[in-house]
Design a protein around this motif. Structure first.
Motif, PDB file in Angstrom:
ATOM      1  N   GLY A 123       0.661  -1.352   0.114  1.00  0.00           N
ATOM      2  CA  GLY A 123      -0.108   0.089   0.074  1.00  0.00           C
ATOM      3  C   GLY A 123       0.828   1.308   0.141  1.00  0.00           C
ATOM      4  N   TYR A 124       2.361   1.125  -0.162  1.00  0.00           N
ATOM      5  CA  TYR A 124       3.080   2.335  -0.222  1.00  0.00           C
ATOM      6  C   TYR A 124       3.167   3.046  -1.589  1.00  0.00           C
ATOM      7  CZ  TYR A 124       4.812   1.418   4.455  1.00  0.00           C
ATOM      8  OH  TYR A 124       5.029   1.047   5.723  1.00  0.00           O
ATOM      9  N   PRO A 125       3.065   4.149  -1.820  1.00  0.00           N
ATOM     10  CA  PRO A 125       2.763   5.029  -3.191  1.00  0.00           C
ATOM     11  C   PRO A 125       4.354   4.823  -3.680  1.00  0.00           C
ATOM     12  CG  PRO A 125       3.215   6.666  -1.323  1.00  0.00           C
ATOM     13  CD  PRO A 125       2.798   5.260  -0.687  1.00  0.00           C
ATOM     14  N   LYS A 126       4.138   4.601  -4.999  1.00  0.00           N
ATOM     15  CA  LYS A 126       5.455   4.543  -5.807  1.00  0.00           C
ATOM     16  C   LYS A 126       5.021   5.388  -7.189  1.00  0.00           C
ATOM     17  CE  LYS A 126       7.439   0.555  -6.326  1.00  0.00           C
ATOM     18  NZ  LYS A 126       7.599  -1.176  -6.582  1.00  0.00           N
ATOM     19  N   PHE A 127       6.077   6.017  -7.520  1.00  0.00           N
ATOM     20  CA  PHE A 127       5.986   7.034  -8.778  1.00  0.00           C
ATOM     21  C   PHE A 127       7.064   6.802  -9.818  1.00  0.00           C
ATOM     22  CE2 PHE A 127       4.212   9.048  -4.856  1.00  0.00           C
ATOM     23  CZ  PHE A 127       3.237   9.540  -5.105  1.00  0.00           C
ATOM     24  N   TYR A 128       6.554   6.609 -11.014  1.00  0.00           N
ATOM     25  CA  TYR A 128       7.371   6.347 -12.114  1.00  0.00           C
ATOM     26  C   TYR A 128       7.550   7.220 -13.039  1.00  0.00           C
ATOM     27  CZ  TYR A 128       6.798   1.263 -10.377  1.00  0.00           C
ATOM     28  OH  TYR A 128       7.059   0.274  -9.621  1.00  0.00           O
ATOM     29  N   LEU A 129       8.570   7.373 -13.823  1.00  0.00           N
ATOM     30  CA  LEU A 129       8.872   8.367 -15.044  1.00  0.00           C
ATOM     31  C   LEU A 129       8.746   7.588 -16.360  1.00  0.00           C
ATOM     32  CD1 LEU A 129      10.000  11.095 -15.985  1.00  0.00           C
ATOM     33  CD2 LEU A 129      12.287  10.321 -15.949  1.00  0.00           C
ATOM     34  N   LEU A 130       7.860   7.837 -16.795  1.00  0.00           N
ATOM     35  CA  LEU A 130       7.376   7.353 -18.304  1.00  0.00           C
ATOM     36  C   LEU A 130       7.865   8.081 -19.421  1.00  0.00           C
ATOM     37  CD1 LEU A 130       3.572   6.164 -17.740  1.00  0.00           C
ATOM     38  CD2 LEU A 130       5.775   4.997 -16.937  1.00  0.00           C
ATOM     39  N   LEU A 131       8.725   7.417 -20.147  1.00  0.00           N
ATOM     40  CA  LEU A 131       9.159   8.111 -21.457  1.00  0.00           C
ATOM     41  C   LEU A 131       8.732   7.399 -22.617  1.00  0.00           C
ATOM     42  CD1 LEU A 131      13.249   8.260 -20.193  1.00  0.00           C
ATOM     43  CD2 LEU A 131      11.233   9.914 -19.817  1.00  0.00           C
ATOM     44  N   ASP A 132       8.169   7.973 -23.359  1.00  0.00           N
ATOM     45  CA  ASP A 132       7.451   7.562 -24.620  1.00  0.00           C
ATOM     46  C   ASP A 132       8.197   8.466 -26.054  1.00  0.00           C
ATOM     47  OD1 ASP A 132       5.148   5.393 -23.998  1.00  0.00           O
ATOM     48  OD2 ASP A 132       4.691   7.451 -22.606  1.00  0.00           O
ATOM     49  N   TYR A 133       8.769   7.499 -26.780  1.00  0.00           N
ATOM     50  CA  TYR A 133       9.549   8.264 -27.780  1.00  0.00           C
ATOM     51  C   TYR A 133       8.867   8.085 -29.091  1.00  0.00           C
ATOM     52  CZ  TYR A 133      13.810   8.212 -24.645  1.00  0.00           C
ATOM     53  OH  TYR A 133      14.403   8.522 -23.610  1.00  0.00           O
ATOM     54  N   PHE A 134       9.246   8.711 -30.051  1.00  0.00           N
ATOM     55  CA  PHE A 134       8.548   8.834 -31.475  1.00  0.00           C
ATOM     56  C   PHE A 134       8.773   7.334 -31.996  1.00  0.00           C
ATOM     57  CE2 PHE A 134       8.620  13.597 -31.933  1.00  0.00           C
ATOM     58  CZ  PHE A 134       7.557  13.572 -31.040  1.00  0.00           C
ATOM     59  N   PRO A 135       7.913   7.017 -32.845  1.00  0.00           N
ATOM     60  CA  PRO A 135       8.183   5.628 -33.477  1.00  0.00           C
ATOM     61  C   PRO A 135       9.588   5.538 -34.047  1.00  0.00           C
ATOM     62  CG  PRO A 135       5.873   6.213 -33.930  1.00  0.00           C
ATOM     63  CD  PRO A 135       6.796   7.439 -33.262  1.00  0.00           C
ATOM     64  N   ASP A 136       9.977   6.514 -34.563  1.00  0.00           N
ATOM     65  CA  ASP A 136      11.196   6.527 -35.532  1.00  0.00           C
ATOM     66  C   ASP A 136      12.451   6.481 -34.744  1.00  0.00           C
ATOM     67  OD1 ASP A 136      10.550   9.086 -34.857  1.00  0.00           O
ATOM     68  OD2 ASP A 136      11.375   9.916 -36.540  1.00  0.00           O
ATOM     69  N   ASN A 166      14.730   4.888 -32.007  1.00  0.00           N
ATOM     70  CA  ASN A 166      15.073   3.542 -31.684  1.00  0.00           C
ATOM     71  C   ASN A 166      15.169   3.341 -29.977  1.00  0.00           C
ATOM     72  OD1 ASN A 166      15.405   0.576 -31.536  1.00  0.00           O
ATOM     73  ND2 ASN A 166      17.767   0.903 -32.118  1.00  0.00           N
ATOM     74  N   LYS A 167      14.205   3.634 -29.197  1.00  0.00           N
ATOM     75  CA  LYS A 167      14.218   3.704 -27.927  1.00  0.00           C
ATOM     76  C   LYS A 167      12.851   3.285 -27.191  1.00  0.00           C
ATOM     77  CE  LYS A 167      17.768   7.402 -27.120  1.00  0.00           C
ATOM     78  NZ  LYS A 167      18.148   8.537 -26.445  1.00  0.00           N
ATOM     79  N   SER A 168      11.929   3.296 -28.127  1.00  0.00           N
ATOM     80  CA  SER A 168      10.522   3.034 -27.874  1.00  0.00           C
ATOM     81  C   SER A 168      10.116   3.510 -26.433  1.00  0.00           C
ATOM     82  CB  SER A 168      10.333   1.494 -27.765  1.00  0.00           C
ATOM     83  OG  SER A 168      11.180   0.943 -26.932  1.00  0.00           O
ATOM     84  N   HIS A 169       9.506   2.721 -25.543  1.00  0.00           N
ATOM     85  CA  HIS A 169       8.997   2.974 -24.401  1.00  0.00           C
ATOM     86  C   HIS A 169      10.024   2.785 -23.004  1.00  0.00           C
ATOM     87  CE1 HIS A 169       5.706   3.999 -21.304  1.00  0.00           C
ATOM     88  NE2 HIS A 169       6.292   2.736 -20.724  1.00  0.00           N
ATOM     89  N   LYS A 170      10.099   3.527 -22.102  1.00  0.00           N
ATOM     90  CA  LYS A 170      10.723   3.098 -20.974  1.00  0.00           C
ATOM     91  C   LYS A 170      10.225   3.692 -19.694  1.00  0.00           C
ATOM     92  CE  LYS A 170      15.533   3.513 -22.990  1.00  0.00           C
ATOM     93  NZ  LYS A 170      16.770   4.255 -22.950  1.00  0.00           N
ATOM     94  N   ARG A 171      10.383   2.938 -18.800  1.00  0.00           N
ATOM     95  CA  ARG A 171       9.546   3.617 -17.437  1.00  0.00           C
ATOM     96  C   ARG A 171      10.778   3.229 -16.058  1.00  0.00           C
ATOM     97  NH1 ARG A 171       4.451   0.940 -14.612  1.00  0.00           N
ATOM     98  NH2 ARG A 171       5.076   0.254 -12.705  1.00  0.00           N
ATOM     99  N   PHE A 172      10.787   4.202 -15.305  1.00  0.00           N
ATOM    100  CA  PHE A 172      11.931   4.261 -14.327  1.00  0.00           C
ATOM    101  C   PHE A 172      11.149   4.649 -12.835  1.00  0.00           C
ATOM    102  CE2 PHE A 172      14.342   5.541 -18.131  1.00  0.00           C
ATOM    103  CZ  PHE A 172      15.299   4.374 -17.852  1.00  0.00           C
ATOM    104  N   LEU A 173      11.402   3.789 -11.911  1.00  0.00           N
ATOM    105  CA  LEU A 173      11.009   4.328 -10.621  1.00  0.00           C
ATOM    106  C   LEU A 173      11.799   5.304 -10.173  1.00  0.00           C
ATOM    107  CD1 LEU A 173       9.112   3.515  -7.851  1.00  0.00           C
ATOM    108  CD2 LEU A 173      11.205   2.278  -7.397  1.00  0.00           C
TER     109      LEU A 173
END
Length: 321
Positions: free
Chosen positions: A269-282, A284-291
């Protein structure tokens, strides 16, 4: 002592013992699970893992025994109560009452009629007929204080934010992009941050995952993260990130994707916060997620997927406005 009550007393005592054992296991886990979530092996993550396993086994055994005892006792007590009710009022009245109560419970839990509405603010009041920028606009709200109520998030995502179906006015509905919505009292993942009208004075200048409490106000933390994150973050070994206050990821002045913050809770039940990185399709990094484990004016610490992933530390320079 009334011998008829002896079984209930024994059950109550066993229930308290089982609940106490479960509490001990949960306490052992909760002491280390936040530290382990944000630690690498070199920071002492392995000892915390053993404590979590031991605490988990204790709480699992205590929880299973307690739940089994409670279910069997409740089942027997309900059968006795049901028999007495039939004896007093008759089977027909009892079954009709149970049917009415069951229908009311289904309406309460599954219809959504009793859910507390979540109101949000609008940075841009454009309401669309479909969750697309190319769709026709149903209306454009002229006031930032318009009562926008969230109905649900859609599967359509643009520029890193989902589209939401909202209601406004008396009975009107339409779609609005999450990047044009801001939070008031409650946070919903996919919004652009907190509304200016509801901003609070930040009580601290640093976010630290290990110091968060269960009852931490989510919107306060979100406001802090959105205020501190924009800028250029440098790392000697993990690469650099450049975030703008418009929630863009840029390189050499070119926008290559979008960043956003997502809130979740762990098993305790402890809160966690993530940094979401959504790159353009072209890109070459796609989607990343970091705590996010720590963030202040000069330091950013991120942790990738997996228990044993190393923390990545960044330093800030040349903040962007």
């Amino acid at each position: 002592m009334n011998l008829k009550n002896l079984p209930h007393i024994i059950v109550a005592a066993l229930f308290l013992i089982g609940a106490f054992v479960t509490y001990i296991g949960v306490s052992i886990m909760s002491q280390d699970i936040q530290v382990f979530d944000s630690s690498s092996p070199s920071d002492g993550g392995i000892p915390e893992l053993f404590n979590i396993i031991i605490g988990g086994l204790i709480s699992l055994i205590g929880g299973i025994c307690t739940i089994f005892l409670l279910i069997t006792w409740a089942f027997g007590a309900l059968i006795q109560l049901f028999a007495k009710l039939i004896q007093l009022f008759g089977a027909k009245r009892v079954f009709i009452t149970l049917g009415v109560v069951s229908i009311l419970l289904c309406v309460y839990f599954f219809s959504g009629l009793f859910e507390k509405p979540i109101y949000v603010g609008a940075l841009d009041g454009s309401i669309y007929s479909k969750p697309l920028f190319t769709a026709s606009k149903d209306t454009i709200l002229t006031t930032t204080d318009a009562k926008l109520k969230i109905i649900h998030a859609t599967d359509s995502i643009s520029k890193g934010h989902p589209w939401f179906l909202v209601s406004y006015g008396k009975s009107l509905k339409g779609y609005i992009w999450g990047g044009n919505l801001c939070a008031k009292e409650y946070w919903i993942n996919g919004l652009s941050g907190r509304c200016e009208s509801h901003k609070q004075n930040l009580l601290k200048n640093e976010f630290d995952l290990n110091k968060l409490k269960k009852n931490q106000n989510t919107v306060d933390v979100i406001e802090l993260l959105y205020a501190k994150l924009p800028g250029i973050w440098f790392s000697d070994y993990s690469g650099n990130y450049k975030f703008t206050s418009q929630m863009e990821i840029t390189i050499k002045g070119k926008v290559i994707g979008w960043w956003s913050i997502k809130h979740e809770e762990n098993l305790m039940g402890y809160p966690k916060f993530y940094l979401l990185l959504d790159y353009f399709p072209d890109i070459n990094k796609s989607h990343k997620r970091f705590l996010i484990t720590r963030l202040n004016n000069k330091t950013l610490s991120l942790k990738g997927k997996g228990f044993f992933s190393q923390e990545r530390h960044f330093t800030k320079d040349n903040p962007m406005n």
